[in-house]
Write an enzyme that holds these catalytic residues in place. Sequence first.
Site, PDB file in Angstrom:
ATOM      1  N   GLU A 169       0.830  -1.204   0.000  1.00 50.52           N
ATOM      2  CA  GLU A 169       0.000   0.000   0.000  1.00 50.52           C
ATOM      3  C   GLU A 169       0.870   1.261   0.000  1.00 50.52           C
ATOM      4  O   GLU A 169       1.851   1.360   0.734  1.00 50.52           O
ATOM      5  CB  GLU A 169      -0.876  -0.019   1.257  1.00 50.52           C
ATOM      6  CG  GLU A 169      -1.790   1.180   1.422  1.00 50.52           C
ATOM      7  CD  GLU A 169      -2.532   1.162   2.761  1.00 50.52           C
ATOM      8  OE1 GLU A 169      -3.533   1.876   2.883  1.00 50.52           O
ATOM      9  OE2 GLU A 169      -2.091   0.426   3.680  1.00 50.52           O
ATOM     10  N   LYS A 181     -10.440   2.686  -1.275  1.00 52.51           N
ATOM     11  CA  LYS A 181     -10.518   1.979   0.001  1.00 52.51           C
ATOM     12  C   LYS A 181     -11.817   2.284   0.745  1.00 52.51           C
ATOM     13  O   LYS A 181     -12.151   3.453   0.985  1.00 52.51           O
ATOM     14  CB  LYS A 181      -9.299   2.365   0.841  1.00 52.51           C
ATOM     15  CG  LYS A 181      -9.142   1.638   2.169  1.00 52.51           C
ATOM     16  CD  LYS A 181      -7.810   2.040   2.787  1.00 52.51           C
ATOM     17  CE  LYS A 181      -7.541   1.370   4.130  1.00 52.51           C
ATOM     18  NZ  LYS A 181      -6.202   1.757   4.642  1.00 52.51           N
ATOM     19  N   CYS A 233      -5.539  -2.784   2.793  1.00 53.73           N
ATOM     20  CA  CYS A 233      -5.176  -2.764   4.211  1.00 53.73           C
ATOM     21  C   CYS A 233      -6.371  -2.973   5.140  1.00 53.73           C
ATOM     22  O   CYS A 233      -6.835  -4.096   5.278  1.00 53.73           O
ATOM     23  CB  CYS A 233      -4.417  -1.484   4.540  1.00 53.73           C
ATOM     24  SG  CYS A 233      -3.388  -1.633   6.037  1.00 53.73           S
TER      25      CYS A 233
END
Length: 317
Positions: A63, A135, A172
Amino acid sequence: MPDARVVRSPHLASASAAEVSAQFNVGVVQMAMTDSSENNADNAERLVREAVAQGANVVILPELFEHRYFPKAQLDANLELARDVDDCALLQRFAKLSEELSIVLPVSFYEKAGQARFNSCAVYENGTRLGVYRKSHIPDGPGYQEKFHFSPGDTGGIVFATRFGALGVGICWDQWFPEYARVLCLLGADLLVYPTAIGSEPPPAAPLDSRGHWRRVMQGHAGANLTPVVAANRVGAEPIPGGADGDVLTFYGCSFIADVDGALLADMNDAEEGVRVVRVDRVANDRRRSAWGVFRDRRPDVYGAIGTMDGNTSRSK
């Protein structure tokens, strides 16, 4: 917000399953970042090339690998790092790399879109950008102050259908949510991939080594969905701006690839840079998944509470 969806690669001319490789190789990259974005990009490219030299058709990078993990502190200057998807030198560089190497390459980057900023991942196949995932789950805590830097993603989950199978992409913190993994697998993901930046918990948080928990959660996604998982993390100790002398966030690496049972096929330690490459038999995995029955025996009619924040389904809509 748009619901989760499938984005189909233009490199697939038709809906024929025969166009998709029955087997392919996936590579995971683990690396440390420096203060130089140019050096970070050079190192990432070197490791992508190393993975491809070992046979990888799909390569997963960590990331936000262009920079040290900047959300460690709330600094206005960090906001200037965001780039428009169509005017981002990092994306242009790795799009060309994807084309040169004829690979599928998700690229994590800091996106600016109008007045909003997102923690995003652009997915390339043979140089073509298939789309951008933003995200969904944004954490906030000591050392991981992402809500200052990123808006919650508005794309919904995306599965990218490519010549080397369908990639369900999370970033993540998304990896801690089994609901999200299940949705991607319901949409036909052959592989769950998670670019990641996770490590120690700096003050004032209590000391915690979460690496075992982190791995087991994703191994659970693999086993519950009978779908391989790839997690690419960074390594190294990065100073915390504004912290006490010696305050660092130490990223613990431990990147891995898990099989359909959740067992580790390949992994790395908490300090090394490098790559691991594993063969994925998409067709065999699909047969196994179908025979196991976890999708056949689902009961969406009894899962209503999962669509609420507090589990209360009795309120009028």
